[in-house]
Structure formats: C-alpha cells, structure tokens
Design an enzyme around this catalytic site. Structure first.
Site, PDB file in Angstrom:
ATOM      1  N   GLY A 175      21.282  90.232 102.269  1.00 59.91           N
ATOM      2  CA  GLY A 175      20.895  89.864 103.627  1.00 59.91           C
ATOM      3  C   GLY A 175      22.024  89.242 104.429  1.00 59.91           C
TER       4      GLY A 175
ATOM      5  N   SER B 298      22.864  94.271 100.911  1.00 57.02           N
ATOM      6  CA  SER B 298      23.414  94.842 102.144  1.00 57.02           C
ATOM      7  C   SER B 298      23.835  96.301 101.989  1.00 57.02           C
ATOM      8  CB  SER B 298      24.579  93.993 102.673  1.00 57.02           C
ATOM      9  OG  SER B 298      24.132  92.675 102.968  1.00 57.02           O
TER      10      SER B 298
ATOM     11  N   LYS C 219      10.230  93.086 100.923  1.00 57.31           N
ATOM     12  CA  LYS C 219      10.146  91.615 100.936  1.00 57.31           C
ATOM     13  C   LYS C 219       8.899  91.183 101.726  1.00 57.31           C
ATOM     14  CE  LYS C 219      15.061  91.364 100.089  1.00 57.31           C
ATOM     15  NZ  LYS C 219      16.336  90.685 100.255  1.00 57.31           N
TER      16      LYS C 219
ATOM     17  N   GLU D  96      22.299  92.479  91.845  1.00 58.95           N
ATOM     18  CA  GLU D  96      22.261  92.047  93.234  1.00 58.95           C
ATOM     19  C   GLU D  96      23.038  90.742  93.362  1.00 58.95           C
ATOM     20  OE1 GLU D  96      18.589  93.938  95.292  1.00 58.95           O
ATOM     21  OE2 GLU D  96      18.058  91.950  94.600  1.00 58.95           O
TER      22      GLU D  96
ATOM     23  N   GLU E  32      15.581  85.861  95.120  1.00 59.69           N
ATOM     24  CA  GLU E  32      14.778  85.006  96.012  1.00 59.69           C
ATOM     25  C   GLU E  32      13.654  84.319  95.235  1.00 59.69           C
ATOM     26  OE1 GLU E  32      14.110  88.090  98.883  1.00 59.69           O
ATOM     27  OE2 GLU E  32      16.233  87.999  99.428  1.00 59.69           O
TER      28      GLU E  32
ATOM     29  N   HIS F 215      13.817  88.704  90.974  1.00 58.76           N
ATOM     30  CA  HIS F 215      14.649  88.802  92.190  1.00 58.76           C
ATOM     31  C   HIS F 215      15.266  87.444  92.491  1.00 58.76           C
ATOM     32  CE1 HIS F 215      15.848  89.360  96.347  1.00 58.76           C
ATOM     33  NE2 HIS F 215      15.830  90.659  96.098  1.00 58.76           N
TER      34      HIS F 215
ATOM     35  N   ASN G 137      12.848  97.427  98.918  1.00 65.20           N
ATOM     36  CA  ASN G 137      12.170  96.144  98.733  1.00 65.20           C
ATOM     37  C   ASN G 137      11.870  95.598 100.117  1.00 65.20           C
ATOM     38  OD1 ASN G 137      11.325  93.575  98.222  1.00 65.20           O
ATOM     39  ND2 ASN G 137      13.248  92.855  97.282  1.00 65.20           N
TER      40      ASN G 137
HETATM   41  P1  13P Z   1      19.423  93.415 101.682  1.00 66.27           P
HETATM   42  O1  13P Z   1      19.568  94.912 101.512  1.00 66.27           O
HETATM   43  O2  13P Z   1      18.637  93.032 102.877  1.00 66.27           O
HETATM   44  O3  13P Z   1      20.733  92.700 101.554  1.00 66.27           O
HETATM   45  O4  13P Z   1      18.515  92.923 100.430  1.00 66.27           O
HETATM   46  C1  13P Z   1      18.866  93.326  99.150  1.00 66.27           C
HETATM   47  C2  13P Z   1      17.787  92.914  98.223  1.00 66.27           C
HETATM   48  O5  13P Z   1      17.590  91.742  97.970  1.00 66.27           O
HETATM   49  C3  13P Z   1      16.945  93.971  97.637  1.00 66.27           C
HETATM   50  O6  13P Z   1      16.119  93.461  96.646  1.00 66.27           O
END
Ligand code: 13P
Length: 249
Positions: A168, A208, A8, A162, A94, A92, A6
């Site tokens: 992150g 992560s 982002k 997640e 976010e 997601h 992803n």
């Molecule tokens: P990170 O791997 O940067 O923690 O992000 C995970 C994520 O949100 C994947 O969709």
C-alpha cells in the site's frame, strides 16, 4: 501461476457484486494462470454466486483455527467451505500488525484450513526496520518454518512474500529483491518437503503490484504470481496483471 485479489476491507455489497462481475467480464482466464478474488467475509456468498460457473475462484481473508464454538465475531474453515471458498489468506501482515496474529496461530489456522480442503495462502514478509537491520531473511525463515510446522509435502499450499514496506506504499520490491527472497523461500520449502514438492509450491509476490510492474515481477523464475491489494479493486488493472502473468507463464 496464480493471481489473487485481496480486496481487504473495501466494497459494500453492491460494489463487491459489481467488481466481481467486472472481473469475470474483463479477465481472460487460461490454463496457465489461476485467478481468485478474496472479498470481505460478508460478501463471500454474493460474490460466490457471481463467480459460479466461471473459472475465477473465491477466497477469504482470514479464519479462526477452531471448527466452531464460542468465538464471537469469528468465522471457521467449514463456514468458508460451505460458501464455496477455495483459498484462505492466512497470516497477512495487517493481521499480524493490527490484530496481534503470531506465527503459532498462523500455523494452527494453516493446519485447520488444510484439514477442511482449503488452500491456504500463507503470508510472510519483513518490515522496513527488519530489512534495514539485515534481518529480512531470518524473519522470513522463522515465519515460514513456524507457519508450516506439521504440514506435509502433499498439502496444496501457496506462500505469499509480502514485504511490509511495499504494501500500500507504492514502493515495490525490485524484481531482483523479490527473486532473491522467493528463491530463499523455495529453498526453505525444499528443506521441509523435498525439492520436487517445493518446485510445485506457488510462491506469490505481494506489495504494490500493478500493471506497470507486474511483468517484471512475474517474469522472475521463482515468482509464481501475485497477491494484489489496491490494484485488484479495479477490474481493468487486475485483468492487466493477469495478462502479464499469462505472458510470463
Ligand atoms: P497492495 O497491492 O495494495 O500494496 O497490497 C498488497 C497486499 O497486502 C495484498 O495482500
């Protein structure tokens, strides 16, 4: 098993094409592990042409629940299909946190994605506050049950657990924490779809995940791969995670 990157809101057009090329050159694919990248919408066509003829699949990070219409700034399932997407990430954290996405809307999108032949990657997961309040399992149960309402057992489906506190942050769920929630999600899926269908649904871990911890996570019996954020922006790290999954598959 599936390892999906992803990206982002990262990369410009040139960097996206380069990353896609690097992923294709670095990642060794095999039958046991599917690999996908999910770039920003504007790079789907460019990245898609790089992926053409390779086993790496294309995914999007979101979509609208309607097929077309007066929804300025939005992107529909048929549009994603028309540029070669196989997957779409939905719900997601976010999107939930910054764009007010709620379970009902995730459900509408999941059904719309499926009706156009896209495989949704449905994201669920609790916040730190919810975990501390001992509500992680209740939160995930609601997210899963509402998101998958009206979906039938034959639907191609990926669920991604997640935990928001692990995204992150550099903090990862322990393999035991991940396995425990994944087994719980699998049991929820079995209730809705039956045991055999639930066993076939891919449940990813995200938060992560990186080369150093991937083997332990994907080595858990109910962890069927990863949804990778930060580490997917580096082709070598992403390839190392794919290798860990191949060894566990
Ligand atoms: P990170 O791997 O940067 O923690 O992000 C995970 C994520 O949100 C994947 O969709």
């Amino acid at each position: 098993m599936l390892i999906a990157g992803n990206w982002k809101m990262n990369t410009d057009a040139a960097a996206a094409a380069q990353l896609a090329q690097d992923v294709c050159a670095t990642v060794r694919t095999d039958a046991g592990v599917a690999v996908a990248v999910c770039p920003p919408f504007v790079h789907l066509t460019g990245v898609g042409s790089v992926l053409q003829g390779t086993p790496v699949r294309l995914g999007a990070q979101n979509m609208h629940a309607a097929g077309s219409g007066a929804y300025t700034g939005e992107v529909s399932a048929p549009m994603l299909v028309s540029v070669g997407c196989h997957y779409v990430i939905l719900g997601h954290s976010e999107r939930r946190q910054f764009f007010g996405e709620a379970d009902d809307s995730v459900n509408a999108k999941v059904r719309q994605a499926l009706s156009h032949g896209l495989t949704p990657i449905v994201c669920v997961g609790e916040t730190l506050h919810e975990r501390k309040a001992d509500r992680a399992y209740a939160v995930v149960e609601k997210q899963v049950s509402v998101a998958l309402r009206g979906v039938d057992a034959s639907a191609p489906l990926v669920v991604a657990y997640e935990p928001v506190w692990a995204i992150g942050t550099g903090e990862t769920a322990t393999p035991a924490q991940a396995q425990s929630m994944h087994a719980y999600i699998r049991a929820l899926l079995a209730k809705q779809f039956g045991k055999a269908a639930a066993a076939d649904i891919t449940i990813l871990y995200g938060g992560s995940m990186k080369p150093a911890n991937a083997a332990d996570l994907v080595g858990q019996p109910d962890v069927d791969g990863g949804l990778i954020g930060g580490a997917s922006l580096n082709a070598r790290s992403f390839a190392a995670i794919v290798r860990a999954a191949q060894q566990a598959a």
